[in-house]
Design a protein around this motif. Structure first.
Motif, mmCIF file in Angstrom:
data_model
loop_
_atom_site.group_PDB
_atom_site.id
_atom_site.type_symbol
_atom_site.label_atom_id
_atom_site.label_comp_id
_atom_site.label_asym_id
_atom_site.label_seq_id
_atom_site.Cartn_x
_atom_site.Cartn_y
_atom_site.Cartn_z
ATOM 1 N N MET A 1 41.793 43.078 43.793
ATOM 2 C CA MET A 1 40.646 43.390 42.938
ATOM 3 C C MET A 1 40.670 42.471 41.711
ATOM 4 O O MET A 1 41.671 42.403 41.004
ATOM 5 N N HIS A 2 39.589 41.771 41.492
ATOM 6 C CA HIS A 2 39.509 40.805 40.392
ATOM 7 C C HIS A 2 39.096 41.517 39.111
ATOM 8 O O HIS A 2 38.009 42.080 39.035
ATOM 9 N N ARG A 3 39.982 41.506 38.101
ATOM 10 C CA ARG A 3 39.679 42.177 36.844
ATOM 11 C C ARG A 3 38.857 41.283 35.931
ATOM 12 O O ARG A 3 38.972 40.062 35.933
ATOM 13 N N TYR A 4 38.063 41.902 35.092
ATOM 14 C CA TYR A 4 37.081 41.185 34.283
ATOM 15 C C TYR A 4 37.702 40.254 33.243
ATOM 16 O O TYR A 4 37.050 39.314 32.772
ATOM 17 N N LEU A 5 38.956 40.472 32.880
ATOM 18 C CA LEU A 5 39.600 39.632 31.860
ATOM 19 C C LEU A 5 40.356 38.441 32.433
ATOM 20 O O LEU A 5 40.782 37.571 31.680
ATOM 21 N N THR A 6 40.524 38.412 33.740
ATOM 22 C CA THR A 6 41.417 37.414 34.351
ATOM 23 C C THR A 6 41.071 35.982 33.960
ATOM 24 O O THR A 6 41.936 35.212 33.518
ATOM 25 N N ASP A 7 39.829 35.601 34.111
ATOM 26 C CA ASP A 7 39.430 34.211 33.839
ATOM 27 C C ASP A 7 39.579 33.855 32.361
ATOM 28 O O ASP A 7 39.960 32.731 32.013
ATOM 29 N N PHE A 8 39.276 34.801 31.492
ATOM 30 C CA PHE A 8 39.412 34.555 30.049
ATOM 31 C C PHE A 8 40.879 34.351 29.669
ATOM 32 O O PHE A 8 41.215 33.475 28.868
ATOM 33 N N ILE A 9 41.753 35.165 30.242
ATOM 34 C CA ILE A 9 43.183 35.054 29.939
ATOM 35 C C ILE A 9 43.732 33.727 30.453
ATOM 36 O O ILE A 9 44.514 33.058 29.769
ATOM 37 N N LYS A 10 43.338 33.328 31.659
ATOM 38 C CA LYS A 10 43.779 32.044 32.208
ATOM 39 C C LYS A 10 43.436 30.895 31.264
ATOM 40 O O LYS A 10 44.258 30.010 31.004
ATOM 41 N N LYS A 11 42.235 30.921 30.746
ATOM 42 C CA LYS A 11 41.778 29.837 29.863
ATOM 43 C C LYS A 11 42.555 29.837 28.540
ATOM 44 O O LYS A 11 42.981 28.787 28.050
ATOM 45 N N ASP A 12 42.777 31.023 27.983
ATOM 46 C CA ASP A 12 43.448 31.099 26.690
ATOM 47 C C ASP A 12 44.945 30.822 26.784
ATOM 48 O O ASP A 12 45.564 30.418 25.799
ATOM 49 N N LEU A 13 45.547 31.059 27.941
ATOM 50 C CA LEU A 13 46.970 30.766 28.111
ATOM 51 C C LEU A 13 47.263 29.271 27.990
ATOM 52 O O LEU A 13 48.402 28.872 27.748
ATOM 53 N N LEU A 14 46.236 28.444 28.149
ATOM 54 C CA LEU A 14 46.406 27.004 27.989
ATOM 55 C C LEU A 14 46.503 26.603 26.519
ATOM 56 O O LEU A 14 46.935 25.493 26.196
ATOM 57 N N LYS A 15 46.125 27.532 25.622
ATOM 58 C CA LYS A 15 46.092 27.218 24.192
ATOM 59 C C LYS A 15 47.192 27.923 23.405
ATOM 60 O O LYS A 15 47.870 27.318 22.581
ATOM 61 N N LYS A 16 47.334 29.232 23.643
ATOM 62 C CA LYS A 16 48.310 30.036 22.905
ATOM 63 C C LYS A 16 48.902 31.075 23.849
ATOM 64 O O LYS A 16 48.534 31.157 25.021
ATOM 65 N N MET A 17 49.814 31.902 23.320
ATOM 66 C CA MET A 17 50.272 33.030 24.118
ATOM 67 C C MET A 17 49.174 34.099 24.099
ATOM 68 O O MET A 17 48.304 34.096 23.208
ATOM 69 N N VAL A 18 49.191 34.988 25.061
ATOM 70 C CA VAL A 18 48.205 36.060 25.152
ATOM 71 C C VAL A 18 48.931 37.399 25.137
ATOM 72 O O VAL A 18 49.930 37.580 25.825
ATOM 73 N N ILE A 19 48.432 38.311 24.315
ATOM 74 C CA ILE A 19 48.943 39.678 24.280
ATOM 75 C C ILE A 19 47.910 40.583 24.930
ATOM 76 O O ILE A 19 46.735 40.573 24.544
ATOM 77 N N LEU A 20 48.345 41.338 25.917
ATOM 78 C CA LEU A 20 47.441 42.204 26.678
ATOM 79 C C LEU A 20 47.850 43.661 26.479
ATOM 80 O O LEU A 20 48.904 44.090 26.931
ATOM 81 N N GLY A 21 47.017 44.405 25.767
ATOM 82 C CA GLY A 21 47.266 45.819 25.536
ATOM 83 C C GLY A 21 46.317 46.665 26.357
ATOM 84 O O GLY A 21 45.485 46.155 27.111
ATOM 85 N N GLY A 22 46.416 47.968 26.177
ATOM 86 C CA GLY A 22 45.537 48.873 26.905
ATOM 87 C C GLY A 22 46.236 50.154 27.290
ATOM 88 O O GLY A 22 47.454 50.273 27.157
ATOM 89 N N PRO A 23 45.486 51.126 27.772
ATOM 90 C CA PRO A 23 46.059 52.425 28.139
ATOM 91 C C PRO A 23 47.106 52.301 29.239
ATOM 92 O O PRO A 23 47.146 51.316 29.982
ATOM 93 N N ARG A 24 47.928 53.314 29.353
ATOM 94 C CA ARG A 24 48.890 53.386 30.449
ATOM 95 C C ARG A 24 48.165 53.376 31.787
ATOM 96 O O ARG A 24 47.123 53.994 31.945
ATOM 97 N N GLN A 25 48.741 52.658 32.751
ATOM 98 C CA GLN A 25 48.298 52.666 34.151
ATOM 99 C C GLN A 25 46.876 52.136 34.343
ATOM 100 O O GLN A 25 46.203 52.491 35.297
ATOM 101 N N VAL A 26 46.460 51.251 33.435
ATOM 102 C CA VAL A 26 45.113 50.700 33.560
ATOM 103 C C VAL A 26 45.090 49.428 34.407
ATOM 104 O O VAL A 26 44.034 48.930 34.764
ATOM 105 N N GLY A 27 46.278 48.889 34.736
ATOM 106 C CA GLY A 27 46.348 47.724 35.610
ATOM 107 C C GLY A 27 46.867 46.465 34.955
ATOM 108 O O GLY A 27 46.703 45.366 35.496
ATOM 109 N N LYS A 28 47.550 46.573 33.825
ATOM 110 C CA LYS A 28 48.035 45.385 33.111
ATOM 111 C C LYS A 28 49.094 44.638 33.910
ATOM 112 O O LYS A 28 49.068 43.408 33.996
ATOM 113 N N THR A 29 50.031 45.385 34.484
ATOM 114 C CA THR A 29 51.094 44.740 35.264
ATOM 115 C C THR A 29 50.523 44.068 36.505
ATOM 116 O O THR A 29 50.896 42.937 36.844
ATOM 117 N N THR A 30 49.604 44.730 37.184
ATOM 118 C CA THR A 30 48.985 44.155 38.386
ATOM 119 C C THR A 30 48.252 42.872 38.052
ATOM 120 O O THR A 30 48.366 41.866 38.767
#
Length: 253
Positions: A1-30
């Motif tokens: 399942m393609h999450r809505y933030l995936t492409d944005f995170i890929k692009k920003d990882l080329l510039k800086k580190m990315v911190i990904l927060g959010g509720p428990r069990q929302v799919g951050k690890t996946t």
């Protein structure tokens, strides 16, 4: 399942580190594992602070070699995590990208003094939206989302018995684990009762005074408790939209 933030995170990882927060069990690890192209958490670039061996390696300053992307999961549980991550990033940023993930506490800690300022982009992952479920959603997709919610595990399983059990366990973990590690709350039982009351207020005007009477607590205490529950993503309030002259819309949310 393609999450809505995936492409944005890929692009920003080329510039800086990315911190990904959010509720428990929302799919951050996946999502993180998908960025690594990994099928499970055994990938050498996925480093979870909860694993004792990994924890010792990180404290010794050891990172896996020849990895273009490194995931640091739940590292915020370490008291001096900001300085640790800062050292990793400043030393390896020319060759390695870093993605930091964690529960709601990671977002909460970000509001304090921030020694990582200027080194990262922050994202908050929310539960599944209708168009993440399907590019051409049907009424059946909408009904399932409304019935089982947007947390991936329960949405994909769609088993009512497991869903009710999961809800109870999750609420306990959010209140007993996340919340108590962030805030000093003397009466946890009152907070749990409040959490139950709020589920009956969804979509309606929220009166703090009325809830304070139900709980036999002060207005200020209940107001603070609701804000605490918002901080750990248990609920959120929507402010009324309208002209300032409409006095009836000024107070309640």
């Amino acid at each position: 399942m393609h999450r809505y933030l995936t492409d944005f995170i890929k692009k920003d990882l080329l510039k800086k580190m990315v911190i990904l927060g959010g509720p428990r069990q929302v799919g951050k690890t996946t999502l993180s594992l998908q960025l690594l192209g990994a099928s499970d958490e055994q990938h050498p670039a996925y480093l979870n602070w909860d694993h004792i061996r990994t924890r010792n390696q990180l404290l010794e300053g050891q990172l896996p070699s020849n990895e273009r992307l490194i995931i640091l999961d739940e590292i915020h549980k370490y008291k001096d995590w900001r300085n640790l991550v800062k050292g990793f990033y400043d030393t390896n940023k020319s060759t390695t990208a870093f993605l930091i993930t964690g529960s709601s506490r990671l977002d909460y800690y970000r509001k304090g003094g921030d020694s990582l300022l200027g080194r990262y982009f922050f994202y908050r992952l929310h539960p599944l939206s209708l168009y993440e479920v399907s590019s051409k959603p049907t009424q059946k997709d909408l009904d399932a989302l409304l019935s089982f919610g947007g947390f991936p595990e329960m949405f994909l399983e769609q088993n009512e018995i497991d869903w009710k059990r999961w809800q109870k366990e999750r609420i306990t973990r959010v209140i007993r684990d996340d919340l108590l590690s962030l805030e000093q709350v003397k009466d946890v039982t009152q907070l749990e009762i409040l959490a139950g009351l709020l589920t009956k207020k969804v979509g309606s005007t929220l009166s703090i005074n009325a809830i304070a009477q139900d709980l036999s607590a002060s207005h200020e205490a209940v107001k603070r408790w609701v804000s605490i529950l918002e901080n750990v993503y248990y609920c959120f309030r929507i402010s009324p939209f309208g002209a300032p002259k409409i006095k009836a819309l000024k107070k309640d949310q």
